[in-house]
Design a protein around this motif. Structure first.
Motif, PDB file in Angstrom:
ATOM      1  N   PRO A  37       0.738  -1.512   0.052  1.00 26.03           N
ATOM      2  CA  PRO A  37      -0.123  -0.072  -0.105  1.00 26.03           C
ATOM      3  C   PRO A  37       0.820   1.237   0.003  1.00 26.03           C
ATOM      4  N   GLU A  38       0.220   2.631  -0.193  1.00 25.67           N
ATOM      5  CA  GLU A  38       1.058   3.696  -0.261  1.00 25.67           C
ATOM      6  C   GLU A  38       1.671   4.051   0.897  1.00 25.67           C
ATOM      7  N   GLU A  39       1.235   3.484   2.164  1.00 27.56           N
ATOM      8  CA  GLU A  39       2.009   3.739   3.496  1.00 27.56           C
ATOM      9  C   GLU A  39       2.123   2.575   3.949  1.00 27.56           C
ATOM     10  N   ILE A  40       3.546   2.426   4.672  1.00 22.30           N
ATOM     11  CA  ILE A  40       3.928   1.280   5.236  1.00 22.30           C
ATOM     12  C   ILE A  40       4.640   1.740   6.539  1.00 22.30           C
ATOM     13  N   ILE A  41       5.022   0.671   7.579  1.00 18.87           N
ATOM     14  CA  ILE A  41       5.888   0.973   8.533  1.00 18.87           C
ATOM     15  C   ILE A  41       7.099   0.779   8.144  1.00 18.87           C
ATOM     16  N   THR A  42       7.887   2.025   8.524  1.00 17.35           N
ATOM     17  CA  THR A  42       9.327   2.094   8.058  1.00 17.35           C
ATOM     18  C   THR A  42      10.322   1.926   9.060  1.00 17.35           C
ATOM     19  N   HIS A  43       9.691   1.983  10.415  1.00 21.16           N
ATOM     20  CA  HIS A  43      10.680   2.001  11.614  1.00 21.16           C
ATOM     21  C   HIS A  43       9.885   1.415  12.784  1.00 21.16           C
ATOM     22  N   TYR A  44      10.498   1.016  13.710  1.00 21.95           N
ATOM     23  CA  TYR A  44      10.165   0.414  14.922  1.00 21.95           C
ATOM     24  C   TYR A  44      11.014   0.763  15.993  1.00 21.95           C
ATOM     25  N   ALA A  45      10.061   1.216  17.215  1.00 17.77           N
ATOM     26  CA  ALA A  45      10.973   1.528  18.257  1.00 17.77           C
ATOM     27  C   ALA A  45      11.730   0.173  18.987  1.00 17.77           C
ATOM     28  N   TRP A  46      12.411   0.349  20.069  1.00 24.02           N
ATOM     29  CA  TRP A  46      13.196  -0.663  20.541  1.00 24.02           C
ATOM     30  C   TRP A  46      12.485  -1.921  20.975  1.00 24.02           C
ATOM     31  N   ASP A  47      11.081  -1.434  21.616  1.00 26.34           N
ATOM     32  CA  ASP A  47      10.184  -2.373  21.953  1.00 26.34           C
ATOM     33  C   ASP A  47       9.457  -3.133  20.834  1.00 26.34           C
ATOM     34  N   GLY A  48       9.799  -2.986  19.762  1.00 30.24           N
ATOM     35  CA  GLY A  48       9.156  -3.438  18.537  1.00 30.24           C
ATOM     36  C   GLY A  48       7.785  -2.835  18.114  1.00 30.24           C
ATOM     37  N   THR A  49       7.438  -1.762  18.578  1.00 20.82           N
ATOM     38  CA  THR A  49       6.076  -1.062  18.284  1.00 20.82           C
ATOM     39  C   THR A  49       6.448  -0.077  17.016  1.00 20.82           C
ATOM     40  N   PRO A  50       5.437   0.025  16.107  1.00 20.68           N
ATOM     41  CA  PRO A  50       5.789   0.877  15.020  1.00 20.68           C
ATOM     42  C   PRO A  50       6.053   2.252  15.386  1.00 20.68           C
ATOM     43  N   ASP A  51       6.966   3.260  14.907  1.00 20.10           N
ATOM     44  CA  ASP A  51       7.083   4.435  15.333  1.00 20.10           C
ATOM     45  C   ASP A  51       7.360   5.286  13.999  1.00 20.10           C
ATOM     46  N   GLY A  52       7.353   4.492  12.688  1.00 21.35           N
ATOM     47  CA  GLY A  52       7.571   5.454  11.708  1.00 21.35           C
ATOM     48  C   GLY A  52       6.847   4.928  10.469  1.00 21.35           C
ATOM     49  N   TYR A  53       6.071   5.823   9.632  1.00 22.82           N
ATOM     50  CA  TYR A  53       5.385   5.165   8.434  1.00 22.82           C
ATOM     51  C   TYR A  53       6.223   6.151   7.219  1.00 22.82           C
ATOM     52  N   GLY A  54       5.924   5.496   6.160  1.00 23.72           N
ATOM     53  CA  GLY A  54       6.374   6.219   4.832  1.00 23.72           C
ATOM     54  C   GLY A  54       5.982   5.232   3.577  1.00 23.72           C
ATOM     55  N   SER A  55       6.504   5.726   2.503  1.00 25.25           N
ATOM     56  CA  SER A  55       6.170   5.049   1.360  1.00 25.25           C
ATOM     57  C   SER A  55       7.114   3.812   1.291  1.00 25.25           C
ATOM     58  N   PRO A  56       6.551   2.807   0.181  1.00 20.73           N
ATOM     59  CA  PRO A  56       7.032   1.561   0.211  1.00 20.73           C
ATOM     60  C   PRO A  56       8.779   1.845  -0.751  1.00 20.73           C
ATOM     61  N   ALA A  57       8.577   2.912  -1.342  1.00 21.79           N
ATOM     62  CA  ALA A  57      10.000   3.162  -1.867  1.00 21.79           C
ATOM     63  C   ALA A  57      11.086   3.235  -1.196  1.00 21.79           C
ATOM     64  N   VAL A  58      10.825   3.386   0.286  1.00 21.88           N
ATOM     65  CA  VAL A  58      12.102   3.423   1.431  1.00 21.88           C
ATOM     66  C   VAL A  58      12.807   1.666   1.010  1.00 21.88           C
ATOM     67  N   LEU A  59      11.910   0.892   0.369  1.00 21.80           N
ATOM     68  CA  LEU A  59      12.673  -0.445   0.243  1.00 21.80           C
ATOM     69  C   LEU A  59      13.712  -0.332  -0.738  1.00 21.80           C
ATOM     70  N   LEU A  60      13.630   0.628  -1.452  1.00 17.20           N
ATOM     71  CA  LEU A  60      14.652   0.737  -2.652  1.00 17.20           C
ATOM     72  C   LEU A  60      16.198   1.350  -1.991  1.00 17.20           C
ATOM     73  N   LEU A  61      16.049   2.012  -0.792  1.00 16.27           N
ATOM     74  CA  LEU A  61      16.999   2.713  -0.310  1.00 16.27           C
ATOM     75  C   LEU A  61      18.193   1.727   0.244  1.00 16.27           C
ATOM     76  N   LEU A  62      17.826   0.521   1.074  1.00 16.61           N
ATOM     77  CA  LEU A  62      18.778  -0.330   1.335  1.00 16.61           C
ATOM     78  C   LEU A  62      19.688  -1.045   0.265  1.00 16.61           C
ATOM     79  N   PRO A  63      19.088  -1.418  -0.911  1.00 16.02           N
ATOM     80  CA  PRO A  63      20.071  -1.860  -2.033  1.00 16.02           C
ATOM     81  C   PRO A  63      20.727  -0.731  -2.666  1.00 16.02           C
ATOM     82  N   LEU A  64      20.264   0.496  -2.673  1.00 10.33           N
ATOM     83  CA  LEU A  64      21.100   1.559  -3.151  1.00 10.33           C
ATOM     84  C   LEU A  64      22.288   2.033  -2.407  1.00 10.33           C
ATOM     85  N   LEU A  65      22.057   2.012  -1.062  1.00 13.85           N
ATOM     86  CA  LEU A  65      23.122   2.123   0.043  1.00 13.85           C
ATOM     87  C   LEU A  65      24.137   0.945  -0.081  1.00 13.85           C
ATOM     88  N   MET A  66      23.795  -0.271  -0.224  1.00 17.76           N
ATOM     89  CA  MET A  66      24.484  -1.562  -0.296  1.00 17.76           C
ATOM     90  C   MET A  66      25.365  -1.384  -1.455  1.00 17.76           C
TER      91      MET A  66
END
Length: 159
Positions: A37-66
């Protein structure tokens, strides 16, 4: 000594494996962009609860950084004279081939371990699960064991 005279099949397999895993991470990102979907969970707090949301395009960031990280490791392994590698001891002339083979294996093993962890992270984000701290600890321990084990092996080959 030519830069590739000490390279073995193991080196080629480790490096190819790293690049294949990188490709799988990239494809996971592309698939996620197309299917999530247009908005997904992009970050989790240390206790595992979601605390950040954004575009699924964030999935392209890690391979591009790698990509540059894996590329730099391949570049060093193939183009930098092994005499310039930072070995933790003085390499004896008559043992160079064995020591350089061990250090090249270290480079490519680390390259593969980085790629595997990045793929795990990609899949976790795609599945909308937090990255397990236990897996992070296990990966860190494996990376440390690879580095330490390779240096010890190279040191022994240098005697």
């Amino acid at each position: 000594m030519g830069n590739n005279s000490f390279r073995t099949r193991l080196h080629r397999l480790l490096e190819a494996g790293a690049w294949l895993v990188w490709l799988a991470a990239l494809l996971t990102g592309v698939y996620g962009v197309c299917t999530l979907p247009e908005e997904i969970i992009t970050h989790y707090a240390w206790d595992g609860t979601p605390d950040g949301y954004g575009s699924p395009a964030v999935l392209l960031l890690l391979p591009l950084l790698m990509l540059p990280a894996l590329g730099i490791i391949s570049l060093v392994a193939h183009r930098v004279d092994p005499a310039l590698w930072n070995t933790p001891f003085v390499v004896r002339e008559e043992r160079k081939a064995l020591v350089y083979a061990d250090m090249a294996a270290l480079l490519h093993a680390v390259q593969l371990e980085i790629a595997v962890y990045a793929l795990y992270t990609q899949i976790s984000v795609y599945r909308q699960h937090s990255v397990s701290l236990a897996v992070l600890a296990l990966w860190t321990a494996a990376l440390a064991a690879t580095i330490l084990g390779s240096c010890v092996r190279a040191y022994r080959h240098n005697r």
